[in-house]
Motif scaffolding. Structure first.
Motif, short mmCIF file in Angstrom:
data_model
loop_
_atom_site.label_atom_id
_atom_site.label_comp_id
_atom_site.label_asym_id
_atom_site.label_seq_id
_atom_site.Cartn_x
_atom_site.Cartn_y
_atom_site.Cartn_z
N LYS A 335 0.78 -1.22 -0.07
CA LYS A 335 -0.07 0.07 0.09
C LYS A 335 0.87 1.27 -0.11
CE LYS A 335 -3.76 2.23 2.58
NZ LYS A 335 -4.63 2.16 3.63
N ASN A 389 -10.46 -7.47 4.83
CA ASN A 389 -9.78 -6.31 4.18
C ASN A 389 -10.86 -5.40 3.16
OD1 ASN A 389 -6.83 -5.72 4.99
ND2 ASN A 389 -7.17 -7.91 4.72
N VAL A 392 -13.36 -3.60 4.99
CA VAL A 392 -12.70 -2.23 5.37
C VAL A 392 -12.58 -1.25 4.21
CG1 VAL A 392 -10.50 -1.15 6.23
CG2 VAL A 392 -11.51 -3.22 7.15
N ASP A 393 -12.05 -2.07 2.91
CA ASP A 393 -11.94 -1.06 1.77
C ASP A 393 -13.18 -0.50 1.30
OD1 ASP A 393 -9.14 -1.71 1.92
OD2 ASP A 393 -9.72 -3.23 0.51
N ILE A 396 -13.73 2.48 3.04
CA ILE A 396 -12.99 3.64 2.59
C ILE A 396 -13.18 4.23 1.34
CG2 ILE A 396 -10.39 3.97 1.88
CD1 ILE A 396 -9.45 1.95 3.90
N SER A 401 -12.38 7.45 6.66
CA SER A 401 -10.99 7.31 7.21
C SER A 401 -10.90 5.87 7.48
CB SER A 401 -10.62 8.13 8.48
OG SER A 401 -11.36 7.67 9.54
N ARG A 402 -9.56 5.41 7.66
CA ARG A 402 -9.41 4.01 7.82
C ARG A 402 -9.66 3.37 9.26
NH1 ARG A 402 -6.91 -0.38 5.89
NH2 ARG A 402 -6.08 -1.66 7.10
N ALA A 405 -13.44 3.33 9.07
CA ALA A 405 -13.65 1.89 8.11
C ALA A 405 -13.48 0.85 9.11
CB ALA A 405 -12.69 1.85 7.08
N LEU A 406 -12.38 0.73 9.99
CA LEU A 406 -12.18 -0.46 10.94
C LEU A 406 -13.27 -0.56 11.94
CD1 LEU A 406 -8.23 0.09 11.36
CD2 LEU A 406 -9.34 -2.00 10.21
#
Length: 427
Positions: A335, A389, A392-393, A396, A401-402, A405-406
């Protein structure tokens, strides 16, 4: 980890480089800290100040911090004694065995040195100042993405020293080593009763509810104690997250180990805090004999054939095989260093074309996208890593924000994150 009380020091401190760092939070084995504090305050400060060299001496990356280069291509970077962020005159008081800033420079030199084949971090420390520890841990992890890195703990790897060690994909310790001391604490003393008996009333003129909290002679209120506890918890969370991320365990498991205790090497291995128990000579001989065989190569920014998702998966596989890092760190490496490939992989995974994202109502769910890209043979056994993932993506891509998202992914799919962490730990 502790925050020392600042005693009254009646001297000009302007000539003491980086003195302020000694009065921040410490990540150190408590008994060692108490012994150092007693030693420090027994020093004749006036004589000490008279021997201090110009400030520029302490900001220069001197030869004392160069890594040891051996003929077999193994660079040894020492982390010993009490850790401070900057080199300081307090080294003569027993502080400052290792500057984390200069240690990071040494690691970078070793990475860029073409004659260095392997990096061995040699730790013998009970910890030190908390400042700079996370950055040193991250530096070690970053180096492992370029060259094989092993950390050897000799006799003591506690608190900040253990935190930094977690950046290494492999940690080995000698049998009697004391390892751990994961946890954070601060000591706040209330001298208000003693001041009252002496007829002293202390007034704190403040702008801000918690400004001046804990001043000697004032009452420490329950609200102030709660605020101090919040600060301790906040600092401790960085420590716990570092252990969980780099040692391949869940945050809950790492938090359960954050009880301040130290463990012998065998105990630490059973708790997954280290990987092996051996002598320094054994580890050094192993690294000296190893060759740059394909299975020890670190993945480079090569051009892989196939779709972005296939190329991304290939790079993750090469990184994991080449340097021993976990899936999560390999994903983060791509990333950061291959942003175009990473973005293309996300577009493919989420079914987004180059012309832009589809309206949310027309998008497929992350699990549906994953299922459609898997072969029929694998559709019945989706991986938790892919599902986590992808979830989460998706958030996003919606502009979160990450961190947001988490939280959303964990809230919407309870238990998925734990399965993902367990899968990463088993790689």
């Amino acid at each position: 980890m502790t925050t020392p009380q600042i005693r009254e020091l009646h001297f000009d401190t302007s000539s003491v480089p980086h003195l302020d760092q000694l009065f921040g939070e410490w990540a150190i084995e408590p008994r060692l800290f108490n012994a150092l504090a007693d030693q420090a305050f027994a020093i004749d400060v006036t004589k000490h100040l008279a021997t201090i060299e110009p400030k520029s001496t302490f900001s220069d990356p001197s030869s004392d911090y160069r890594y040891a280069m051996v003929t077999d291509g193994v660079a040894i970077v020492p982390i010993s004694g009490v850790m401070t962020k900057h080199e300081t005159s307090m080294s003569r008081w027993g502080f400052g065995g290792t500057s984390t800033v200069l240690a990071r420079r040494d690691i970078r030199r070793a990475v860029s040195d073409s004659s260095v084949r392997e990096i061995l971090i040699h730790v013998e420390s009970g910890g030190g100042i908390a400042r700079g520890t996370k950055e040193l841990c991250d530096e070690i992890r970053s180096a492992s993405m370029s060259k094989p890195v092993t950390t050897f703990i000799e006799d003591m790897g506690a608190s900040a020293a253990y935190w930094a060690s977690c950046g290494s994909p492999r940690i080995v310790a000698n049998a009697p080593a004391k390892i751990g001391s994961i946890g954070t604490y601060a000591v706040i003393q209330d001298f208000s009763t003693a001041a009252e008996r002496r007829g002293v009333v202390t007034h704190v003129i403040r702008a801000g509810e918690f400004k001046g909290a804990g001043e000697p002679g004032t009452v420490v209120t329950p609200e102030q104690l709660a605020e101090f506890q919040r600060e301790v918890n906040s600092t401790n969370e960085f420590f716990v997250q570092g252990v969980a991320t780099h040692r391949g365990m869940s945050v809950d498991d790492a938090r359960a180990l954050a009880d301040g205790r130290v463990h012998t090497a065998a105990e630490a291995k059973s708790l997954r805090l280290i990987d092996d128990v051996a002598t320094f000579d054994d580890v050094f001989r192993e690294l000296s004999r190893s060759k740059r065989s394909p299975d020890r190569q670190v993945a480079r920014a090569s051009v892989f054939e196939g779709t972005p998702k296939q190329r991304h998966a290939k790079m993750i596989d090469d990184l994991m095989r080449g340097s021993g890092i976990c899936w999560n760190d390999a994903y983060a490496h791509i990333k950061t260093h291959e942003p175009e490939l990473h973005a293309a992989m996300l577009d493919e995974r989420l079914g987004i074309s180059k012309t832009g994202p589809k309206p949310r109502s027309e998008r497929r769910s992350p699990n549906a996208v994953l299922a459609s890209t898997r072969s029929p043979k694998n559709q019945s056994s989706p991986t938790a890593s892919d599902d986590w993932n992808a979830a989460v993506d998706e958030h996003i891509r919606d502009g979160k924000s990450r961190a947001e998202a988490l939280k959303l992914a964990n809230k919407q799919q309870p238990g998925l994150r734990e399965r993902y962490l367990a899968e990463v730990a088993n790689h």
